[in-house]
Write an enzyme that holds these catalytic residues in place. Structure first.
Site, mmCIF file in Angstrom:
data_model
loop_
_atom_site.group_PDB
_atom_site.id
_atom_site.type_symbol
_atom_site.label_atom_id
_atom_site.label_comp_id
_atom_site.label_asym_id
_atom_site.label_seq_id
_atom_site.Cartn_x
_atom_site.Cartn_y
_atom_site.Cartn_z
ATOM 1 N N HIS A 78 0.835 -1.201 0.000
ATOM 2 C CA HIS A 78 0.000 0.000 0.000
ATOM 3 C C HIS A 78 0.875 1.259 0.000
ATOM 4 O O HIS A 78 0.438 2.320 -0.454
ATOM 5 C CB HIS A 78 -0.916 0.033 1.219
ATOM 6 C CG HIS A 78 -2.017 -0.996 1.190
ATOM 7 N ND1 HIS A 78 -1.838 -2.291 1.606
ATOM 8 C CD2 HIS A 78 -3.290 -0.896 0.770
ATOM 9 C CE1 HIS A 78 -2.970 -2.954 1.460
ATOM 10 N NE2 HIS A 78 -3.870 -2.142 0.950
ATOM 11 N N ASP A 102 -4.571 -5.791 -8.097
ATOM 12 C CA ASP A 102 -4.772 -5.212 -6.778
ATOM 13 C C ASP A 102 -5.102 -3.734 -7.013
ATOM 14 O O ASP A 102 -5.014 -3.236 -8.139
ATOM 15 C CB ASP A 102 -3.515 -5.381 -5.924
ATOM 16 C CG ASP A 102 -3.815 -5.378 -4.424
ATOM 17 O OD1 ASP A 102 -4.908 -4.916 -4.032
ATOM 18 O OD2 ASP A 102 -2.970 -5.839 -3.643
#
Length: 986
Positions: free
Chosen positions: A231, A305
């Site tokens: 992230h 993702d």
């Protein structure tokens, strides 16, 4: 295990692994409803076909959004749907009803029905409130043996997701977590063993897909061994191809070969698979197309993702990265931030030949086939009515409980201290570290025995710690709960320095059993956890883990879990000490015994509330168990009609005649076991004063079955009165003195010393009934305390407490409860207007028992429902409870069987039993093997070995007067138990 057994086990294990690795099933959504797919496809422009491959993010609660509220708010997303014709939406923060409404709004705005997705790895609660939260995958990794419950979890989640209008769950996580410092996977993984990860991931996937939910295994090709969160940055996987192929890819192969519908690609840099510097695997053709599509033969949907993560955007800008993802071979771009730019970049890729229109069309077809498979060819809006109820079925709570139970893992058990035995030898304190109030863990501990509770917050004051140290010195066992507020290593798992140092002090006492409610890797942060007397890993901080950990500690459930990861050298992979259950009561929900909570609760509530509303009793407590599992516990009404104090489950009631079989008969069974009491002996054998009485030769078997011609009762207090109503000399006094030492009620009436002898003489000299036959009598039960003392050498109450109540953890069972409990914990009974002239509260209701100082064999015992049930569970389990055989099976058989059925008598020894023709003394459906008793104050206990049912009903129907007998007229007590029989019969 013998060597041959080990080899056979290994053979079976290898066979199963081989099955996972070799049997191939294509995704079930392929080539479905081609007519609808072709029709929709032909209606789409080239740009709209590209847009079908894009999923944008949305929230149903902008105020709680952790993603950009500007681009995820409903108005903005609806504009993207209308103008750009995107193919799907990924929902994040919000609530079920708002999400359902927004979903309907989005679907109405879309040319083609949208695929709705969520990250719901452990249930919809991962993203939205008021929904079911299942255990984390790390917790599930601790479960051994069959994965049927994990399949069931997937099936339930699928039904909940579809009810909410969700079609895709970005799960399961198929990463193998073998890096304790992994900041992003960790608890999201099933563990470090590739075979176990594969088995559990396949079970979870099948549960979802076989119930209509698309899945997406992640994070391909394996995010488990990283120290960086994608992230925030691009993690590097430095392993060689052999390692990746043999380990990281193993679960993905197993899932693909079992019909996996989707795979999510991680943002990882993997030089062994693609040497391009800083290229995320999401954008790598060698990884997405060559490895996943071609080598592994995956035919399902390939998702990126989230395309806003730093793992991809650090080196590649929005739009450009999305286009590169499609070029690499992905089918669906998740969380595209700039849709217009992305479509423009993809069109540029087509124009420049980096991807063909045919490839776009092929992938668009696949997306449409997935939409048809989930029923979007017959789209219906989400119905908001009853949504919360439908998303929170009791079956989900049951699965949660069972999964948690099977995962709990004991990592240290010095001298087999767990499960706890010999409760009468323990003085226990519980300490919850990191909590601000009494915890679920502590509340459940208190169900088993007396436990004093202490709460220490995450950052305690020195004064709090000093007070704790001073108080704990008197305890010989400390049950410590470590309540970790964070599951992530980023927050040190929620372990503060103060918690850690306090825990070390507690462990250093050599008296601490420690339960850790948090990530197993937190053990690396705790100083010397292996030094605890016992160590229990619960994996998470939830009501279920706390409740069931307490039950495991006391042996209500076994310990069977194994550590799914290596924490350190003290706690390697597969650590786990199995412990047995000890036959103590388990606390659960009706669904665990096959009953419907809503139906059972509705019916019992109706009966109990009728009792309160029609003033059959001011309040009551109902407790029911089957197979040793307490599935119903509820309090109703108030202590008094005019008062405001609600009844609590822990309130003590006057048990009245239930004393006969929870105290006297219990003691006699014990003495019968010890061959000190013979049922076929006569009254004179144990009461020498009766040798010359009319009762001398009455056999105890007859006496205890109420068939020995004894009078029903003697109004003993009346015998102490003169004709004018005044008391005779040497009977009662209004002041306490040496001659009048024993209180009959409070501080207003005291009885003459040794007056018990007068009472016993009155019973001895009483006439017998002329006719033989059944006549219920209190008289012999008044005598049993002196018989027990004569035969055992112990005071009646001490004998019961020392040999039974304290061993059972039934510590509220006591005579004269005001010695130990406040009046607010004891329910009042009658307003006596004829003898004691006062409100009876904390004193025995029965007059004869009061004249004996509150301690008698026929009445006087007080207790709460839970502790009464422990005694009766011991009866049901043929004398076994808590790992001890406290009574023999023979004693239970002899005392609870019909003694004189040929005479039409329904009685056992002490116990009541069902009449041969229904008369209402027992539940209508009670089996002939069942037994129980009622109490004058409104009590009933009943046990049925045939059904393994245990029932306790407590009330104070005699408040304010005994003249109120509505509880019998309305058939309240037996009707409640019949609700359970009727449900089981169905």
């Amino acid at each position: 295990m013998k060597k041959s057994g080990i080899l056979f086990y290994l053979f079976l294990s290898l066979c199963f692994q081989n099955v996972l690795a070799q049997i191939s099933t294509p995704p079930g959504f392929l080539n479905k409803n081609r007519q609808w797919v072709d029709s929709v496809f032909k209606s789409l422009t080239p740009d709209e076909r590209i847009a079908q491959l894009i999923m944008v993010a949305a929230v149903s609660d902008v105020k709680r959004a952790v993603i950009d509220p500007k681009t995820s708010n409903p108005d903005f997303v609806e504009k993207l749907i209308r103008e750009n014709k995107v193919g799907g939406v990924v929902f994040f923060q919000g609530g079920p009803v708002p999400q359902a409404r927004i979903t309907n709004r989005f679907q109405a705005a879309s040319k083609v029905p949208l695929l709705i997705a969520m990250d719901a790895e452990f249930g919809l609660a991962m993203r939205i409130d008021s929904t079911v939260r299942y255990p984390y995958q790390m917790t599930l990794g601790a479960i051994q043996g069959s994965n049927d419950l994990i399949y069931e979890m997937g099936a339930q989640l699928a039904k909940q997701a579809r009810r909410l209008g969700v079609h895709i769950n970005f799960a399961p996580v198929a990463d193998i977590n073998n890096n304790p410092n992994n900041p992003v996977i960790s608890f999201r993984s099933f563990g470090e063993n590739k075979y176990k990860v594969a088995e559990k991931a396949v079970a979870y996937m099948r549960g979802m897909q076989e119930n209509g939910l698309l899945t997406s295994a992640k994070h391909f090709p394996g995010h488990g061994d990283t120290g960086t969160d994608s992230h925030y940055d691009l993690p590097l996987i430095a392993h060689n191809t052999e390692r990746i192929d043999s380990l990281e890819l193993y679960p993905f192969r197993a899932l693909i070969n079992n019909g996996l519908s989707g795979v999510m690609i991680a943002h990882l840099s993997i030089p062994a698979l693609d040497k391009t510097p800083n290229l995320p695997s999401t954008l790598s053709k060698p990884i997405v197309t060559d490895l996943l599509r071609h080598k592994l033969g995956f035919e399902g949907l390939i998702y990126s993702d989230a395309m806003n993560m730093k793992g991809v955007t650090k080196y590649f800008p929005n739009g450009k990265a999305d286009a590169m993802g499609l070029e690499a071979g992905m089918d669906v771009l998740e969380f595209t931030e700039d849709v217009s730019k992305t479509i423009a970049e993809i069109k540029k890729s087509i124009a420049e030949g980096r991807i063909s229109q045919a490839e776009i069309d092929f992938r668009c077809h696949k997306v449409l086939e997935a939409k048809a498979w989930v029923g979007l060819n017959h789209y219906k809006p989400v119905e908001a009515a009853n949504l919360y109820e439908d998303l929170n079925p009791k079956s989900a709570e049951l699965v949660n409980r069972l999964l948690t139970e099977k995962a709990l893992t004991i990592l240290k058990n010095e001298n087999n201290i767990l499960p706890l035995r010999e409760l009468d030898t323990l003085k226990i304190a519980s300490i919850s570290l990191g909590a601000d109030s009494i915890t679920t863990f502590q509340k459940t501990l208190s169900l088993y025995t007396t436990v004093d509770h202490f709460v220490i917050p995450a950052k305690p004051s020195e004064a709090q710690l000093t007070e704790l140290r001073a108080k704990l010195s008197s305890y010989n066992l400390l049950l410590v709960g470590v309540h970790l507020s964070s599951i992530s290593p980023r927050g040190n798992y929620g372990l503060t320095d103060a918690m850690n140092s306090t825990l070390q002090e507690l462990i250093a006492t050599k008296k601490a059993v420690v339960s850790v409610f948090g990530n197993p890797y937190a053990l690396n942060k705790i100083l010397k956890p292996e030094a605890a007397k016992a160590l229990l890993m619960a994996y998470q901080l939830t009501p279920y883990t706390q409740d069931l950990s307490a039950q495991l500690i006391f042996g209500a459930i076994p310990a069977v879990g194994k550590l799914p990861v290596t924490v350190n050298s003290n706690f390697p992979y597969n650590s786990g000490i199995e412990t047995p259950a000890l036959g103590r009561l388990k606390y659960t929900i009706p669904e665990e015994i096959g009953l419907d909570s809503r139906l059972i609760t509705f019916k019992i509530d109706s009966i109990a509330n009728m009792a309160v509303n029609q003033k059959a009793t001011p309040g009551c407590v109902v407790q029911l168990a089957k197979d040793g599992k307490v599935f119903f516990r509820k309090a109703y009404g108030k202590h008094t009609y005019e008062g405001s104090k609600p009844v609590k489950l822990t309130d003590l009631y006057d048990l009245a005649s239930v004393t006969k079989i929870t105290a006297s008969t219990l003691a006699l069974m014990s003495l019968w076991d010890a061959k000190k009491f013979d049922l076929d002996a006569t009254m004179k054998d144990y009461l020498p004063d009766f040798e010359k009485s009319n009762k001398a030769d009455l056999p105890w078997r007859r006496v205890l079955t109420h068939s020995a011609r004894l009078k029903s009762f003697i109004v003993l207090w009346k015998e102490a009165q003169n004709a004018d109503g005044t008391f005779k000399k040497k009977t009662f006094s209004t002041t306490k003195s040496k001659k009048y030492p024993t209180s009959v009620v409070g501080d207003s009436l005291f009885i003459y010393k040794n007056y018990d002898k007068t009472i016993f003489k009155s019973i001895r000299d009483s006439p017998l009934n002329e006719k033989e036959g059944y006549v219920y009598s209190d008289l012999s039960f008044i005598l049993y305390p002196q018989i027990v003392q004569r035969l055992s050498g112990e005071n009646f109450e001490d004998y019961l407490k020392n040999h039974y109540y304290h061993k059972l953890g039934a510590n509220t069972l006591t005579f004269n409860p005001k010695r130990f409990y406040g009046l607010d914990e004891i329910v009042p009974t009658e307003r006596d207007t004829f003898f004691r002239m006062t409100q009876l509260h904390g004193q025995v209701h029965d007059e004869a028992a009061a004249m004996l100082g509150g301690l008698s064999g026929h009445a006087g015992l007080f207790g709460d429902a839970n502790d009464v049930m422990k005694v009766w569970q011991m009866y049901l389990q043929q004398g076994y409870y808590g790992g001890q055989q406290l009574l023999s099976k023979d004693a239970l058989f002899e005392f609870t069987r019909y003694q004189y059925p040929e005479m039409g008598s329904r009685r056992g020894i002490g116990f009541d039993k069902p009449s041969f023709k229904y008369t209402g003394n027992a539940p209508r459906y009670a089996s002939p093997s069942s037994f129980g008793h009622t109490g004058y104050t409104g009590i009933m206990t009943w046990a049925d070995p045939a059904w393994k049912l245990n029932y306790v009903f407590l009330s104070n129907r005699v408040y304010p007067t005994r003249e109120n007998n509505k509880i019998s007229q309305l058939n309240i007590r037996t009707a409640i138990m019949d609700v359970v029989y009727e449900a089981l019969l169905k």
